[in-house]
Write a protein that holds these residues in place. Sequence first.
Motif, PDB file in Angstrom:
ATOM      1  N   TYR A 194       0.799  -1.226   0.000  1.00 25.24           N
ATOM      2  CA  TYR A 194       0.000   0.000   0.000  1.00 25.24           C
ATOM      3  C   TYR A 194       0.836   1.283   0.000  1.00 25.24           C
ATOM      4  O   TYR A 194       0.289   2.375   0.082  1.00 25.24           O
ATOM      5  CB  TYR A 194      -0.946   0.041   1.208  1.00 25.24           C
ATOM      6  N   GLN A 195       2.144   1.184  -0.080  1.00 23.35           N
ATOM      7  CA  GLN A 195       2.960   2.385  -0.070  1.00 23.35           C
ATOM      8  C   GLN A 195       3.034   3.012  -1.456  1.00 23.35           C
ATOM      9  O   GLN A 195       2.791   2.366  -2.466  1.00 23.35           O
ATOM     10  CB  GLN A 195       4.373   2.080   0.431  1.00 23.35           C
ATOM     11  N   LYS A 196       3.412   4.294  -1.483  1.00 27.75           N
ATOM     12  CA  LYS A 196       3.638   5.031  -2.721  1.00 27.75           C
ATOM     13  C   LYS A 196       5.041   5.614  -2.686  1.00 27.75           C
ATOM     14  O   LYS A 196       5.601   5.874  -1.622  1.00 27.75           O
ATOM     15  CB  LYS A 196       2.607   6.142  -2.890  1.00 27.75           C
ATOM     16  N   LEU A 197       5.602   5.808  -3.863  1.00 27.65           N
ATOM     17  CA  LEU A 197       6.949   6.362  -3.992  1.00 27.65           C
ATOM     18  C   LEU A 197       6.879   7.554  -4.939  1.00 27.65           C
ATOM     19  O   LEU A 197       6.362   7.433  -6.059  1.00 27.65           O
ATOM     20  CB  LEU A 197       7.903   5.297  -4.535  1.00 27.65           C
ATOM     21  N   ASN A 198       7.397   8.692  -4.499  1.00 23.71           N
ATOM     22  CA  ASN A 198       7.400   9.905  -5.305  1.00 23.71           C
ATOM     23  C   ASN A 198       8.819  10.204  -5.783  1.00 23.71           C
ATOM     24  O   ASN A 198       9.737  10.328  -4.967  1.00 23.71           O
ATOM     25  CB  ASN A 198       6.856  11.092  -4.504  1.00 23.71           C
ATOM     26  N   LEU A 199       8.993  10.309  -7.096  1.00 21.21           N
ATOM     27  CA  LEU A 199      10.274  10.639  -7.697  1.00 21.21           C
ATOM     28  C   LEU A 199      10.077  11.803  -8.665  1.00 21.21           C
ATOM     29  O   LEU A 199       8.971  12.040  -9.155  1.00 21.21           O
ATOM     30  CB  LEU A 199      10.853   9.436  -8.459  1.00 21.21           C
ATOM     31  N   SER A 200      11.158  12.503  -8.956  1.00 23.18           N
ATOM     32  CA  SER A 200      11.063  13.640  -9.870  1.00 23.18           C
ATOM     33  C   SER A 200      12.333  13.744 -10.698  1.00 23.18           C
ATOM     34  O   SER A 200      13.401  13.275 -10.311  1.00 23.18           O
ATOM     35  CB  SER A 200      10.823  14.949  -9.102  1.00 23.18           C
ATOM     36  N   ALA A 201      12.202  14.376 -11.857  1.00 20.04           N
ATOM     37  CA  ALA A 201      13.323  14.617 -12.760  1.00 20.04           C
ATOM     38  C   ALA A 201      13.209  16.020 -13.321  1.00 20.04           C
ATOM     39  O   ALA A 201      12.116  16.601 -13.391  1.00 20.04           O
ATOM     40  CB  ALA A 201      13.339  13.585 -13.896  1.00 20.04           C
ATOM     41  N   THR A 202      14.337  16.563 -13.730  1.00 25.91           N
ATOM     42  CA  THR A 202      14.393  17.877 -14.365  1.00 25.91           C
ATOM     43  C   THR A 202      14.712  17.705 -15.835  1.00 25.91           C
ATOM     44  O   THR A 202      15.613  16.950 -16.196  1.00 25.91           O
ATOM     45  CB  THR A 202      15.457  18.762 -13.695  1.00 25.91           C
ATOM     46  N   PHE A 203      13.977  18.437 -16.677  1.00 27.24           N
ATOM     47  CA  PHE A 203      14.120  18.275 -18.119  1.00 27.24           C
ATOM     48  C   PHE A 203      14.134  19.638 -18.792  1.00 27.24           C
ATOM     49  O   PHE A 203      13.287  20.490 -18.503  1.00 27.24           O
ATOM     50  CB  PHE A 203      12.966  17.426 -18.653  1.00 27.24           C
ATOM     51  N   VAL A 204      15.114  19.847 -19.658  1.00 26.29           N
ATOM     52  CA  VAL A 204      15.200  21.083 -20.440  1.00 26.29           C
ATOM     53  C   VAL A 204      15.384  20.702 -21.908  1.00 26.29           C
ATOM     54  O   VAL A 204      16.458  20.238 -22.307  1.00 26.29           O
ATOM     55  CB  VAL A 204      16.361  21.982 -19.981  1.00 26.29           C
ATOM     56  N   PRO A 205      14.345  20.871 -22.746  1.00 21.22           N
ATOM     57  CA  PRO A 205      14.503  20.590 -24.179  1.00 21.22           C
ATOM     58  C   PRO A 205      15.125  21.790 -24.892  1.00 21.22           C
ATOM     59  O   PRO A 205      15.050  22.924 -24.420  1.00 21.22           O
ATOM     60  CB  PRO A 205      13.068  20.367 -24.638  1.00 21.22           C
ATOM     61  N   LYS A 206      15.742  21.529 -26.021  1.00 23.50           N
ATOM     62  CA  LYS A 206      16.230  22.628 -26.838  1.00 23.50           C
ATOM     63  C   LYS A 206      15.030  23.308 -27.501  1.00 23.50           C
ATOM     64  O   LYS A 206      14.079  22.639 -27.926  1.00 23.50           O
ATOM     65  CB  LYS A 206      17.210  22.115 -27.878  1.00 23.50           C
ATOM     66  N   PRO A 207      15.062  24.624 -27.574  1.00 25.22           N
ATOM     67  CA  PRO A 207      13.910  25.344 -28.142  1.00 25.22           C
ATOM     68  C   PRO A 207      13.572  24.854 -29.544  1.00 25.22           C
ATOM     69  O   PRO A 207      14.441  24.621 -30.384  1.00 25.22           O
ATOM     70  CB  PRO A 207      14.385  26.798 -28.149  1.00 25.22           C
ATOM     71  N   GLY A 208      12.293  24.658 -29.774  1.00 25.31           N
ATOM     72  CA  GLY A 208      11.809  24.286 -31.092  1.00 25.31           C
ATOM     73  C   GLY A 208      11.854  22.815 -31.415  1.00 25.31           C
ATOM     74  O   GLY A 208      11.397  22.408 -32.489  1.00 25.31           O
ATOM     75  N   THR A 209      12.392  21.987 -30.534  1.00 23.58           N
ATOM     76  CA  THR A 209      12.498  20.548 -30.837  1.00 23.58           C
ATOM     77  C   THR A 209      11.224  19.789 -30.501  1.00 23.58           C
ATOM     78  O   THR A 209      10.942  18.745 -31.087  1.00 23.58           O
ATOM     79  CB  THR A 209      13.667  19.923 -30.062  1.00 23.58           C
ATOM     80  N   GLN A 244       2.197  -0.034  -6.267  1.00 27.08           N
ATOM     81  CA  GLN A 244       1.982  -1.396  -6.744  1.00 27.08           C
ATOM     82  C   GLN A 244       0.762  -1.431  -7.642  1.00 27.08           C
ATOM     83  O   GLN A 244      -0.297  -0.894  -7.313  1.00 27.08           O
ATOM     84  CB  GLN A 244       1.824  -2.354  -5.570  1.00 27.08           C
ATOM     85  N   GLN A 245       0.890  -2.060  -8.804  1.00 32.58           N
ATOM     86  CA  GLN A 245      -0.188  -2.068  -9.785  1.00 32.58           C
ATOM     87  C   GLN A 245      -1.473  -2.663  -9.215  1.00 32.58           C
ATOM     88  O   GLN A 245      -2.580  -2.202  -9.542  1.00 32.58           O
ATOM     89  CB  GLN A 245       0.243  -2.859 -11.025  1.00 32.58           C
ATOM     90  N   TYR A 246      -1.344  -3.627  -8.335  1.00 27.46           N
ATOM     91  CA  TYR A 246      -2.524  -4.297  -7.778  1.00 27.46           C
ATOM     92  C   TYR A 246      -3.419  -3.319  -7.037  1.00 27.46           C
ATOM     93  O   TYR A 246      -4.639  -3.455  -7.014  1.00 27.46           O
ATOM     94  CB  TYR A 246      -2.084  -5.423  -6.849  1.00 27.46           C
ATOM     95  N   PHE A 247      -2.809  -2.295  -6.412  1.00 26.17           N
ATOM     96  CA  PHE A 247      -3.577  -1.339  -5.619  1.00 26.17           C
ATOM     97  C   PHE A 247      -3.750   0.001  -6.332  1.00 26.17           C
ATOM     98  O   PHE A 247      -4.210   0.960  -5.735  1.00 26.17           O
ATOM     99  CB  PHE A 247      -2.885  -1.101  -4.279  1.00 26.17           C
ATOM    100  N   SER A 248      -3.353   0.069  -7.603  1.00 25.74           N
ATOM    101  CA  SER A 248      -3.388   1.353  -8.295  1.00 25.74           C
ATOM    102  C   SER A 248      -4.778   1.737  -8.784  1.00 25.74           C
ATOM    103  O   SER A 248      -5.075   2.911  -8.963  1.00 25.74           O
ATOM    104  CB  SER A 248      -2.422   1.317  -9.487  1.00 25.74           C
TER     105      SER A 248
END
Length: 773
Positions: free
Chosen positions: A419-434, A475-479
């Motif tokens: 029944y636990q949840k895990l929070n993760l994050s990432a930083t993303f910078v695309p090149k302009p116009g791509t 966990q997918q079972y509890f999602s």
Amino acid sequence: MGLITARQMPHSCDKRLVYSGRSFSAQDQVSGTVLSYSRTEPSLLQYPCNDSYAWGRLSPALYLGQKVFLSIDAFKTSLLPMTIPDDLETPNASVSAAVFVKGGWLVMVINGRVYLYFFTGGEEEWIPVVGIDSLVTKLSNTHCCYSEPDPDCPTTSMTIFAYETGHSASQSHVFMSKNGGYMFTPVKLSPGLQGVLLGVYNFVSLSQTGMLINHTHSGREEKAAEAYFTYTAGNISHIAMGFHLKSTGDPDVQVIQDSDLSGFTILWNKDSLLASFNNGLLVEPVTVLHTREFPDTSPPFPGSGLCHVISSNTEIAALTQDHQLFYGSRDMVSTTMVHIGESNSSQGGLCDAVLMFNRIGMLTMLSPVPINGSWAYNFQKCTFNMQSLLMHIWPPLQACPVEILKGHFHKRLYYIDMYQKLNLSATFVPKPGTGAFPLVTVSNPHVLGFHAQIREDGYTYDGSTTYSLHMKLLQQYFSGMAEPDFCESFLDGGMSTLTVDVPNKGISCIDMHPLSALIKVGCPPTKYITFFKNTTACSKGVFEEGLLQDNFTYTIRQNVYDPNFLATPQTGQHNLEVLYDYNKLGCPILLYYDTPWLPVLELWENGAFVEYVSADFVVFEVNGMFNYDYLLTAAEANCISQPQNWTSLIKKQDYPNPHTAWSRINYVSCKNHDGPKLVSPSAKYQVLAQNEKNKIIFPHYNGFYIFKAIVVDKLYSYCSLSLSDLVLSYGQSSIIFLMHVHETWLWSVVNQFIPLPLKLSSPPLKKGFSNLY
């Protein structure tokens, strides 16, 4: 080996001959039978985990060719060829397969027989394995290179499959070892498998075993092969989508699994190069970009076919029989390569070199060079800076559309308990116009589900937009996001990798590697429970800690314990002397016999208190004492089915063992309508919980009880949460406690808790504590 050249390339590689400082001569004889590789083309096996703590040096590598060489320094010195003792193999020793095992040894197939070879610590040792009763040709294992202290990750490479290819899959001999090759056991295969066995693999991030099978059928124009993977987990199996596997000669297929366990897999033989980003569930050909120097060709890799293919966690390189070099980067949508150059070697058609990744963007072509008058070999190295070479491709390659892709979770291992949840994050910078944005994937969606959301998060110094990618994993079972049949059982847990990457980002993104984390749905190794102690015998002055630490013993009378834990003492059994384990038990909890007791359990993780355990749990006295009872009956506990009890569960075992008789695996709540019919409402209810009224009641008895508590709630945790602790019950007026400490007899001070006068008794005959009636 000749220099790799390409038009308009001013400098292709750093070419050098590597040799040792000391010279070898004819006196440097080798002992035993010299090893050789069974295949015509050489191969290189690199231990993928660059773990300096485990090895104390660079990761070892094994060169397989006309001679076999083991290097622990990336072939920076001259080497003598490997040999095996004459009493094991003679006169020829042909190696058909080898795998590294974490811990410092190799498992090798030589002339169809399997051996362990230990090479660390300055000692060399060969040991035949046990349990394989037929000749085999292939080996496979998977490595886990995550650094977190997980009990499963370091032992992943200990699971090894040994098998023989080229036979009917249902009749092939397959053996598995779970201890690094010391002992193998046969694997029972499904009789319904159709086709020829090509390989057996441990797909860790799918929590399944995969078999590669070649189903050949004949057509009018050519002989085509439809290969497929079949997966097995327990008694459940399924088949992936088939793919075309061209083979004009040797049907043998080489399979490379990535060490970050993301599921990226390379399959290749002389005529085919294929890739899968999901453990073989979907396999597609690797394509080659058309350039001015390398126009459209069919097949994509010209000449006499492929000679050697190597892959890292971010890159892939290939060398053909006619010395064409190709390079590419892994991609979750379509893996693409580009032609780098052509060798000017005069040895046309001869594959005499292997490829080796030193680090990201640095590729080395390696071949051994014999030393005249010696058994030793030097090594010719040609090292390429791929970033520099890619700049000379025409027309220019697509620029990398990503400026920044980073996350603190990369290369880390996480746990998700029930029944636990895990929070993760990432930083993303695309090149302009791509228009480039990251894509989140999991290798095992049957186990792991996720929500992902992208938000604007500011700007870089040059004005590019910064985005934050937030992911919630559970966990997918509890999602609640998938059909029940799609989810794995909540009791089993499993393993999956999380990957964040930009699809179709191109070959130029050499340094922009995918972000990956290993997620284990299961028990965190730092989670445990303890007893809450508000009053102890030490805090009330009944005992001093020094006394309990000094080989303190106590006696259990023969009529209050049963070694079989069936609440029936054996006829003629003796009193039981128990040595007090202070390091494990600490000071005993102090209880008055007339007060019903409900143990309070604390849940801890990473050394920090989490919560008081509210789940169902059971207890038993570890020495078999049974002179205590439970407060409630089944009817008083509002049971709607017959509750389980210790006696019936232990009787089901071949050997009575209360430590395993009752657990979260076999627990059935009496509140379950599907349970057995309630036939004995007056039976004692032996399950405890903080939110229930049931408690333990004691008789008029002074003495120690060592209770072990076991959490049995299926939905509380994947951990087998259990612990033992000591309870001191007091309250009978005719008892005196006597202790023998350092040749001095001391009276117990329990009279401050027992208001009635104590009766003096003669001292016992041995050091310890005795319950006197």
